[in-house]
Scaffold this motif. Structure first.
Motif, PDB file in Angstrom:
ATOM      1  N   ARG A   1       0.875  -1.301   0.007  1.00 21.15           N
ATOM      2  CA  ARG A   1       0.139  -0.056  -0.077  1.00 21.15           C
ATOM      3  C   ARG A   1       0.885   1.119   0.149  1.00 21.15           C
ATOM      4  O   ARG A   1       0.481   2.208  -0.726  1.00 21.15           O
ATOM      5  N   ALA A   2       2.032   1.198   0.834  1.00 21.89           N
ATOM      6  CA  ALA A   2       2.738   2.405   1.072  1.00 21.89           C
ATOM      7  C   ALA A   2       3.475   2.824  -0.341  1.00 21.89           C
ATOM      8  O   ALA A   2       3.703   3.985  -0.807  1.00 21.89           O
ATOM      9  N   ILE A   3       3.865   1.559  -0.910  1.00 23.56           N
ATOM     10  CA  ILE A   3       4.880   1.709  -2.379  1.00 23.56           C
ATOM     11  C   ILE A   3       3.760   2.351  -3.258  1.00 23.56           C
ATOM     12  O   ILE A   3       4.122   3.264  -4.064  1.00 23.56           O
ATOM     13  N   TYR A   4       2.612   1.930  -3.312  1.00 24.47           N
ATOM     14  CA  TYR A   4       1.710   2.408  -4.564  1.00 24.47           C
ATOM     15  C   TYR A   4       1.216   3.911  -4.246  1.00 24.47           C
ATOM     16  O   TYR A   4       1.190   4.512  -5.172  1.00 24.47           O
ATOM     17  N   TYR A   5       1.072   4.016  -2.952  1.00 22.21           N
ATOM     18  CA  TYR A   5       0.782   5.484  -2.599  1.00 22.21           C
ATOM     19  C   TYR A   5       2.063   6.435  -3.102  1.00 22.21           C
ATOM     20  O   TYR A   5       2.128   7.583  -3.527  1.00 22.21           O
ATOM     21  N   GLU A   6       3.273   5.990  -2.847  1.00 14.46           N
ATOM     22  CA  GLU A   6       4.549   6.895  -3.430  1.00 14.46           C
ATOM     23  C   GLU A   6       4.413   7.019  -4.788  1.00 14.46           C
ATOM     24  O   GLU A   6       4.911   7.899  -5.174  1.00 14.46           O
ATOM     25  N   LEU A   7       4.002   5.881  -5.491  1.00 19.59           N
ATOM     26  CA  LEU A   7       3.916   5.936  -6.933  1.00 19.59           C
ATOM     27  C   LEU A   7       2.741   6.561  -7.350  1.00 19.59           C
ATOM     28  O   LEU A   7       2.694   6.745  -8.714  1.00 19.59           O
ATOM     29  N   LYS A   8       2.123   7.088  -6.289  1.00 18.09           N
ATOM     30  CA  LYS A   8       0.892   7.941  -6.904  1.00 18.09           C
ATOM     31  C   LYS A   8      -0.123   7.184  -7.919  1.00 18.09           C
ATOM     32  O   LYS A   8      -0.597   7.485  -8.817  1.00 18.09           O
ATOM     33  N   GLN A   9      -0.607   5.901  -7.316  1.00 22.96           N
ATOM     34  CA  GLN A   9      -1.422   4.892  -7.903  1.00 22.96           C
ATOM     35  C   GLN A   9      -2.480   4.671  -7.007  1.00 22.96           C
ATOM     36  O   GLN A   9      -2.696   3.697  -6.395  1.00 22.96           O
ATOM     37  N   PRO A  10      -3.554   5.567  -6.783  1.00 22.63           N
ATOM     38  CA  PRO A  10      -4.804   5.632  -5.684  1.00 22.63           C
ATOM     39  C   PRO A  10      -5.401   4.301  -6.241  1.00 22.63           C
ATOM     40  O   PRO A  10      -5.829   3.829  -5.011  1.00 22.63           O
ATOM     41  N   GLU A  11      -5.504   4.106  -7.356  1.00 26.77           N
ATOM     42  CA  GLU A  11      -6.471   2.842  -7.632  1.00 26.77           C
ATOM     43  C   GLU A  11      -6.097   1.701  -6.974  1.00 26.77           C
ATOM     44  O   GLU A  11      -6.703   0.848  -6.538  1.00 26.77           O
ATOM     45  N   LYS A  12      -4.549   1.421  -7.508  1.00 26.61           N
ATOM     46  CA  LYS A  12      -4.004   0.189  -6.650  1.00 26.61           C
ATOM     47  C   LYS A  12      -3.820   0.503  -5.156  1.00 26.61           C
ATOM     48  O   LYS A  12      -4.074  -0.730  -4.344  1.00 26.61           O
ATOM     49  N   VAL A  13      -3.725   1.626  -4.485  1.00 29.58           N
ATOM     50  CA  VAL A  13      -3.992   1.765  -2.991  1.00 29.58           C
ATOM     51  C   VAL A  13      -5.204   1.043  -2.734  1.00 29.58           C
ATOM     52  O   VAL A  13      -5.494   0.464  -1.559  1.00 29.58           O
ATOM     53  N   LYS A  14      -6.277   1.783  -3.217  1.00 30.99           N
ATOM     54  CA  LYS A  14      -7.564   1.452  -3.083  1.00 30.99           C
ATOM     55  C   LYS A  14      -7.890  -0.293  -2.970  1.00 30.99           C
ATOM     56  O   LYS A  14      -8.377  -0.971  -2.044  1.00 30.99           O
ATOM     57  N   ASP A  15      -7.304  -0.808  -4.178  1.00 31.26           N
ATOM     58  CA  ASP A  15      -7.343  -2.338  -4.116  1.00 31.26           C
ATOM     59  C   ASP A  15      -6.619  -3.045  -3.201  1.00 31.26           C
ATOM     60  O   ASP A  15      -7.254  -4.073  -2.537  1.00 31.26           O
ATOM     61  N   VAL A  16      -5.517  -2.558  -2.653  1.00 31.25           N
ATOM     62  CA  VAL A  16      -4.867  -3.275  -1.581  1.00 31.25           C
ATOM     63  C   VAL A  16      -5.717  -3.134  -0.409  1.00 31.25           C
ATOM     64  O   VAL A  16      -5.897  -3.935   0.627  1.00 31.25           O
ATOM     65  N   LEU A  17      -6.074  -1.982   0.002  1.00 25.85           N
ATOM     66  CA  LEU A  17      -7.140  -1.477   1.298  1.00 25.85           C
ATOM     67  C   LEU A  17      -8.249  -2.380   1.089  1.00 25.85           C
ATOM     68  O   LEU A  17      -8.780  -3.051   2.355  1.00 25.85           O
ATOM     69  N   VAL A  18      -9.027  -2.662   0.043  1.00 22.22           N
ATOM     70  CA  VAL A  18     -10.067  -3.572  -0.093  1.00 22.22           C
ATOM     71  C   VAL A  18      -9.690  -4.933   0.606  1.00 22.22           C
ATOM     72  O   VAL A  18     -10.408  -5.701   1.289  1.00 22.22           O
ATOM     73  N   LYS A  19      -8.448  -5.460  -0.052  1.00 17.73           N
ATOM     74  CA  LYS A  19      -8.030  -6.628   0.338  1.00 17.73           C
ATOM     75  C   LYS A  19      -7.743  -6.885   2.108  1.00 17.73           C
ATOM     76  O   LYS A  19      -8.033  -7.920   2.621  1.00 17.73           O
ATOM     77  N   MET A  20      -7.295  -5.681   2.562  1.00 14.30           N
ATOM     78  CA  MET A  20      -6.736  -5.669   3.986  1.00 14.30           C
ATOM     79  C   MET A  20      -8.298  -5.470   4.867  1.00 14.30           C
ATOM     80  O   MET A  20      -8.211  -6.101   5.942  1.00 14.30           O
ATOM     81  N   VAL A  21      -9.411  -4.976   4.050  1.00 14.14           N
ATOM     82  CA  VAL A  21     -10.688  -4.860   4.995  1.00 14.14           C
ATOM     83  C   VAL A  21     -11.177  -6.311   5.203  1.00 14.14           C
ATOM     84  O   VAL A  21     -11.428  -6.874   6.177  1.00 14.14           O
ATOM     85  N   LYS A  22     -11.091  -6.978   4.080  1.00 15.91           N
ATOM     86  CA  LYS A  22     -11.615  -8.325   3.931  1.00 15.91           C
ATOM     87  C   LYS A  22     -10.945  -9.219   4.704  1.00 15.91           C
ATOM     88  O   LYS A  22     -11.445 -10.226   5.351  1.00 15.91           O
ATOM     89  N   LEU A  23      -9.538  -9.188   4.488  1.00 15.79           N
ATOM     90  CA  LEU A  23      -8.534 -10.238   5.289  1.00 15.79           C
ATOM     91  C   LEU A  23      -8.479  -9.693   7.095  1.00 15.79           C
ATOM     92  O   LEU A  23      -8.587 -10.820   7.834  1.00 15.79           O
ATOM     93  N   PHE A  24      -8.494  -8.705   7.435  1.00  9.12           N
ATOM     94  CA  PHE A  24      -8.184  -8.391   8.678  1.00  9.12           C
ATOM     95  C   PHE A  24      -9.268  -7.459   9.366  1.00  9.12           C
ATOM     96  O   PHE A  24      -9.121  -7.546  10.553  1.00  9.12           O
ATOM     97  N   ASN A  25     -10.127  -7.005   8.692  1.00 10.34           N
ATOM     98  CA  ASN A  25     -11.340  -6.221   9.261  1.00 10.34           C
ATOM     99  C   ASN A  25     -10.846  -5.329  10.265  1.00 10.34           C
ATOM    100  O   ASN A  25     -11.627  -5.094  11.327  1.00 10.34           O
ATOM    101  N   GLU A  26      -9.815  -4.412  10.134  1.00 17.58           N
ATOM    102  CA  GLU A  26      -9.260  -3.560  11.199  1.00 17.58           C
ATOM    103  C   GLU A  26     -10.169  -2.147  10.890  1.00 17.58           C
ATOM    104  O   GLU A  26     -10.075  -1.790   9.849  1.00 17.58           O
ATOM    105  N   PRO A  27     -10.396  -1.472  11.940  1.00 15.12           N
ATOM    106  CA  PRO A  27     -11.185  -0.011  12.077  1.00 15.12           C
ATOM    107  C   PRO A  27     -10.395   0.835  11.183  1.00 15.12           C
ATOM    108  O   PRO A  27     -10.918   1.468  10.186  1.00 15.12           O
ATOM    109  N   LYS A  28      -8.915   0.913  11.399  1.00 15.66           N
ATOM    110  CA  LYS A  28      -8.181   1.714  10.608  1.00 15.66           C
ATOM    111  C   LYS A  28      -8.388   1.537   8.978  1.00 15.66           C
ATOM    112  O   LYS A  28      -7.952   2.542   8.200  1.00 15.66           O
TER     113      LYS A  28
END
Length: 438
Positions: A213-240
């Motif tokens: 997620r951090a790498i895609y953020y630095e590459l200014k690829q928000p769509e990929k950042v979003k995709d990683v976060l979707v996966k993290m929400v599904k896998l870990f269900n953390e509030p943050k």
């Protein structure tokens, strides 16, 4: 890391000691046995044995180190090093390995690195020994910020290893490239590590996804950042991760999805901080659901989660106003106006009173706005006063206030229209009065 190095130190004697049969096999770890078995499938590398007399000195150093006497451990190793001309490559490598381990545990990382590097300079040594030391060197260099060196040692490990490259190697490379601001290279390695792990039916480590997620953020690829976060929400269900995902939808301009994610997070009890509550209230406001936002803000203010400061009270008042809940808006806006140094909120409060047909309070609030000043549209309070006075049938005073409103460009047109209307009403009233008087 220290546990890894400890296992390495205690197990690396395996090859040489098994040859002499002079040391307990309790020192041989399962990891090393597996590495030795794997190594046996390749052409055998001939390595000298670790002689008992050398091992005994190294074991003494280990014992001293385990007892917390690092100075004594170093002294013992120094005695061994004085005889280095009579030692073979394996014995020298083991000596430097012990030096490195002791310095590492004493947090003298530069000296630890120097000695671990000397281990792999000694040839020949058992391949398992070399592999584990190269990997430790990569980890330690990464920890010390020596990113290029970390990558170099990993590549040496890969050249020596004949099997599949483990995902953890790819992750370390990704970390090194990321820290070195080589984000494109980092993206390739972390993606390969995660993909390989998932193809084996395993869940990727949470830290790997954080790095991706951090790498895609630095590459200014928000769509990929979003995709990683979707996966993290599904896998870990953390509030943050829910909150971060909502933020990414906002950054991508997908405000409806942003609100939907924030609402889902709120329903799970994940929206609890003052900042997140305020952000959700703002989303309700801008998506034309001000009543929900106002209720959310009100509850947070009552619970003490949100501070009753100017910003929060002002926004709550505006939310109630937009929700057409004037009775609820008035006391909140009045509180906010008391905290404000300029007259802007008093002018807004005057408008609310005017809409409620509370002429006296409209006039009073407008006067406070004029007194405080610093208004974006300085003519509005005069216009409100004029309209309120008209409704009180105080036509002459109303015209005076409207004349003041005409002095400001932004309110001139409206003031002129009202002035004509009030003049007409004044004339009609005077005519009626005259007729009644006659």
């Amino acid at each position: 890391m220290k546990q890894t190095l400890s296992r390495t130190l205690l197990s690396l004697v395996a090859t040489g000691l098994l040859a002499t049969g002079s040391v307990s096999t309790l020192l041989v770890s399962n990891d090393v046995v597996a590495q030795e078995q794997k190594a046996s499938e390749r052409p055998t590398r001939r390595t000298p044995a670790l002689r008992s007399k050398v091992y005994e000195q190294l074991a003494r150093a280990q014992s001293a180190a385990d007892g917390g006497n690092l100075a004594e451990a170093i002294e013992i190793l120094d005695v061994v090093q004085d005889k280095e001309t009579s030692m073979n490559s394996y014995e020298l490598a083991m000596m430097y390995n012990f030096y490195g381990f002791i310095y590492y545990n004493d947090e003298q990382y530069d000296k630890a690195l120097e000695n671990f590097a000397k281990v792999v300079e000694q040839q020949p040594i058992p391949e398992s020994f070399e592999l584990s030391t190269l990997f430790s060197l990569a980890q330690l260099n990464l920890m010390q910020g020596n990113y290029a060196e970390a990558i170099t040692y990993l590549e040496r490990w890969e050249n020596l290893n004949t099997g599949k490259i483990p995902p953890k190697n790819l992750v370390i490379k990704a970390q090194a490239y990321y820290q070195n601001k080589q984000y494109a290279e980092a993206a390739d390695f972390i993606t390969a590590a995660i993909k390989g792990h998932e193809e084996e039916g395993m869940i990727p480590d949470e830290g790997w996804l954080i790095l991706q997620r951090a790498i895609y953020y630095e590459l200014k690829q928000p769509e990929k950042v979003k995709d990683v976060l979707v996966k993290m929400v599904k896998l870990f269900n953390e509030p943050k991760y829910w909150i971060q995902l909502a933020g990414m939808y906002g950054e991508l301009g997908e405000e409806k999805k942003q609100l939907a994610i924030m609402e889902a997070a709120y329903q799970q009890g994940y929206v609890s901080s003052a900042a997140d509550i305020f952000n959700l209230a703002q989303l309700y406001y801008y998506h034309k659901a001000p009543y929900k936002g106002a209720r959310l803000m009100e509850q947070a203010l009552n619970d003490g989660v949100l501070e009753k400061n100017l910003r929060n009270l002002k926004f709550l008042g505006q939310s109630w106003t937009l929700a057409k809940e004037q009775e609820k808006a008035v006391p909140v806006m009045a509180q906010a106006a008391e905290l404000s140094d300029d007259g802007e909120l008093d002018a807004q409060l005057a408008q609310i009173y005017l809409n409620m047909e509370d002429w006296d309070n409209a006039i009073s609030a407008a006067e406070k706005a004029i007194e405080k000043g610093e208004l974006r549209n300085a003519g509005i309070p005069y216009l409100i006063k004029g309209m309120a006075l008209y409704n009180k049938k105080q036509y002459a005073q109303a015209l005076n206030e409207l004349a003041e409103a005409e002095k400001f460009k932004s309110s001139r047109g409206m003031a002129q229209q009202w002035s004509k209307f009030v003049e007409s009403e004044k004339a009609s009233s005077e005519q009626i009065q005259a007729e009644l008087g006659s």
